[in-house]
Scaffold this motif. Structure first.
Motif, short mmCIF file in Angstrom:
data_model
loop_
_atom_site.label_atom_id
_atom_site.label_comp_id
_atom_site.label_asym_id
_atom_site.label_seq_id
_atom_site.Cartn_x
_atom_site.Cartn_y
_atom_site.Cartn_z
N LYS A 77 47.96 31.14 73.80
CA LYS A 77 47.45 29.84 74.21
C LYS A 77 48.40 28.79 73.67
O LYS A 77 48.85 28.85 72.54
N ASP A 78 48.70 27.85 74.56
CA ASP A 78 49.66 26.79 74.25
C ASP A 78 48.88 25.48 74.12
O ASP A 78 47.84 25.34 74.74
N TYR A 79 49.39 24.57 73.33
CA TYR A 79 48.77 23.24 73.17
C TYR A 79 49.72 22.21 73.74
O TYR A 79 50.74 21.90 73.14
N THR A 128 53.52 17.56 76.93
CA THR A 128 54.80 17.89 76.30
C THR A 128 55.20 19.28 76.79
O THR A 128 54.48 19.90 77.56
N GLY A 129 56.30 19.79 76.29
CA GLY A 129 56.67 21.18 76.58
C GLY A 129 55.72 22.16 75.91
O GLY A 129 55.61 23.31 76.32
N GLY A 130 55.04 21.72 74.87
CA GLY A 130 54.13 22.59 74.11
C GLY A 130 54.27 22.29 72.63
O GLY A 130 55.38 22.24 72.11
N ILE A 147 57.24 37.22 84.53
CA ILE A 147 56.37 36.31 85.27
C ILE A 147 55.38 35.76 84.25
O ILE A 147 54.70 36.52 83.57
N PHE A 148 55.38 34.45 84.15
CA PHE A 148 54.48 33.74 83.23
C PHE A 148 53.39 33.18 84.11
O PHE A 148 53.66 32.38 85.00
N ILE A 149 52.16 33.63 83.90
CA ILE A 149 51.07 33.16 84.74
C ILE A 149 50.18 32.24 83.90
O ILE A 149 49.59 32.67 82.90
N VAL A 169 58.84 31.65 86.06
CA VAL A 169 59.63 32.87 86.21
C VAL A 169 60.39 33.20 84.93
O VAL A 169 61.44 33.82 84.94
N ARG A 170 59.83 32.77 83.84
CA ARG A 170 60.44 32.91 82.52
C ARG A 170 59.30 33.04 81.53
O ARG A 170 58.13 32.93 81.90
N MET A 171 59.62 33.24 80.27
CA MET A 171 58.60 33.21 79.23
C MET A 171 58.27 31.76 78.90
O MET A 171 59.04 30.85 79.19
N GLY A 172 57.13 31.54 78.26
CA GLY A 172 56.74 30.19 77.86
C GLY A 172 57.39 29.81 76.55
O GLY A 172 57.79 30.67 75.76
N ASP A 173 57.48 28.53 76.32
CA ASP A 173 57.99 28.02 75.06
C ASP A 173 57.01 26.92 74.64
O ASP A 173 56.90 25.94 75.36
N PRO A 174 56.25 27.06 73.58
CA PRO A 174 56.42 27.92 72.42
C PRO A 174 55.66 29.26 72.43
O PRO A 174 55.60 29.90 71.38
N GLU A 175 55.14 29.71 73.57
CA GLU A 175 54.40 30.97 73.54
C GLU A 175 55.28 32.14 73.07
O GLU A 175 54.81 33.03 72.34
N THR A 176 56.54 32.14 73.48
CA THR A 176 57.45 33.24 73.09
C THR A 176 57.52 33.37 71.56
O THR A 176 57.64 34.48 71.03
N1 GLY Z 1 54.66 26.20 77.14
C1 GLY Z 1 54.62 26.05 78.52
C2 GLY Z 1 55.87 26.35 79.21
O1 GLY Z 1 56.76 26.99 78.68
O2 GLY Z 1 56.00 25.97 80.35
#
Ligand code: GLY
Ligand code: AMP
Length: 425
Positions: free
Chosen positions: A217-219, A231-233, A274-276, A292-299
């Motif tokens: 989970k991202d904020y 924001t980007g996260g 695949i990032f859903i 089509v990539r990993m999330g940031d900061p989820e990675t």
């Molecule tokens: N954290 C969301 C993204 O990477 O798009």
């Protein structure tokens, strides 16, 4: 193996950190990288849109595997460029072809795709300059809040949600006629608002087999209590407590499998992530978006929970042998708190000297996002600066470690959210 990672954020530092631990890894390069990747890999100054230069760098340095961290080169066709060249096509490559990258590159395409393959998502209609008047009338007929989405890539800013019908109409005009997000908003989706809690699900596929990575989970908002600008996260947590086995089963059956089947039916040979983005609406999963990539900061919370050799998994994926891979997951909870520059996501200053790295607990993983090494000093170089990741048996203890580290790092204008993970406790 010699590896090249494309990207320069916290996500790429986390990938580099994990790959560098693999016995299969000989030389590791990151383009362009940051002050964090510089400590474990060799940073290379390559433009991510200059495929020719990237290709010749790979040949010159005997690169065996390319991992594309960020979406733009994929949307621009870097995977197709590598496939089309007799020498480059021999290099193992993790990243979707252009046709697959449209899942992220065009929200209109991805919406049609979901409808075609019966994947649950918000109802929506797409408008452009040819039917703008119809779009304005459509807004008037819709309940609020109204969700407006630019069709193309808009650096994470292309989604606007408003309660105000007049503002929504004005925004639609600004997006389509005023090119508010450039050509990305030439088409705009007006979407049904979904109410629920979001989570990020990550799939790694070789086009046939797939692995579902730990959920996160991202904020996204800048302010505590999920307020203020997107924001980007600002932080992330993995696993997500509400993503229990039953919910993940629904995601796999109703979303992951039909997505992969849809790609196959469209003859899109998809090798990569695949990032859903999923909304949990009263226990039912709906797709908010594909990336089509990993999330940031989820990675930064997902990768530290993978115990297996991730480079081996990536290599098997690129060879279309993912079915042979095994992935062992750390049961502990990972949290990350993102330190950002004062003012972000609006104007902010860069070049602030960062100190305190030696004070933080050696178990905390400090993944650099926007940093640069200059004259032996670590300077801020972006809006998002540093992701502080901790692993612990409970969410509370992981958060405690991440927050302790957040206090110990200093630079002018430092800001972070104090409520990451607090809604999940
Ligand atoms: N954290 C969301 C993204 O990477 O798009
Ligand atoms: P995106 O850029 O597609 O990730 O969208 C940004 C954010 O807008 C998402 O993370 C959601 O929080 C929100 N969002 C997007 N679409 C919807 C929707 N249909 N209903 C509610 N929230 C949405």
């Amino acid at each position: 193996m010699n590896i090249l990672i494309l990207g320069s954020g916290g996500r790429e530092h986390a990938f580099a950190w994990k790959i560098a631990q693999s016995p299969l890894c000989s030389q590791l390069f990151v383009a362009a990288g940051n002050a964090g990747t510089a400590q474990i890999a060799q940073n290379v100054n390559l433009s991510l849109s200059d495929f020719e230069k990237i290709g010749s760098f790979c040949l010159k340095n005997n690169i065996n595997l390319v991992l594309v961290g960020t979406e733009t080169p994929l949307v621009e066709g870097i995977a197709d460029y590598f496939q089309a060249d007799a020498n480059l096509s021999k290099i193992q490559f993790i990243g979707a072809v252009k046709a697959g990258a449209r899942l992220e590159g065009s929200k209109d395409f991805s919406k049609d795709f979901m409808l075609k393959y019966g994947i649950p998502t918000a109802a929506s209609r797409t408008f452009d300059h040819t039917n703008l008047a119809e779009g304005l009338a459509y807004i008037e007929s819709q309940p609020t809040p109204i969700v407006l989405k630019a069709d193309g890539l808009a650096a994470g800013k292309g989604v606007i949600i408003t309660e105000d019908i007049t503002e929504a109409k004005q925004l639609l005009i600004e997006m389509i006629e005023g090119a508010k997000f450039g050509s990305a908003s030439a088409k705009v989706l007006i979407e049904q608002f979904l109410s629920g809690i979001e989570l990020s699900v990550f799939v790694l596929t070789d086009g046939v087999s797939y692995l579902i990575l730990p959920s996160a989970k991202d904020y996204k908002r800048i302010g505590e209590g999920d307020t203020g600008l997107n924001t980007g996260g600002m932080g992330a947590v993995s696993p997500v407590p509400f993503a229990n086995q039953a919910f993940m089963y629904k995601i796999e059956q109703h979303i992951v499998k039909p997505t992969l089947k849809g790609l196959q039916s469209e003859n899109i040979d998809y090798v990569g992530f695949i990032f859903i983005g999923i909304m949990n609406v009263d226990g039912e999963p709906y797709v908010i978006e594909y990336n089509v990539r990993m999330g940031d900061p989820e990675t930064e919370v997902v990768i530290p929970r993978i115990k297996s050799d991730f480079l081996e998994i990536l290599s098997l994926t690129a060879q279309k042998r993912l079915a042979e891979a095994k992935m062992e997951i750390d049961e502990r909870t990972a949290t990350t708190v993102m330190l950002v520059s004062g003012g972000y996501p609006e104007d902010f200053e860069k070049g602030k000297v960062m100190t305190g790295f030696e004070k933080i607990d050696s178990e905390v993983l400090a993944f650099h996002a926007g940093t640069v090494l200059k004259d032996g000093k670590i300077l801020t170089a972006g809006g998002r600066v540093l992701a502080l990741t901790s692993l612990a048996d409970s969410l509370e203890s992981a958060l405690e470690k991440s927050y302790k580290a957040a206090q110990l790092i200093s630079y002018e204008g430092k800001y972070y959210r104090n409520d990451i993970g607090k809604d999940l406790g």
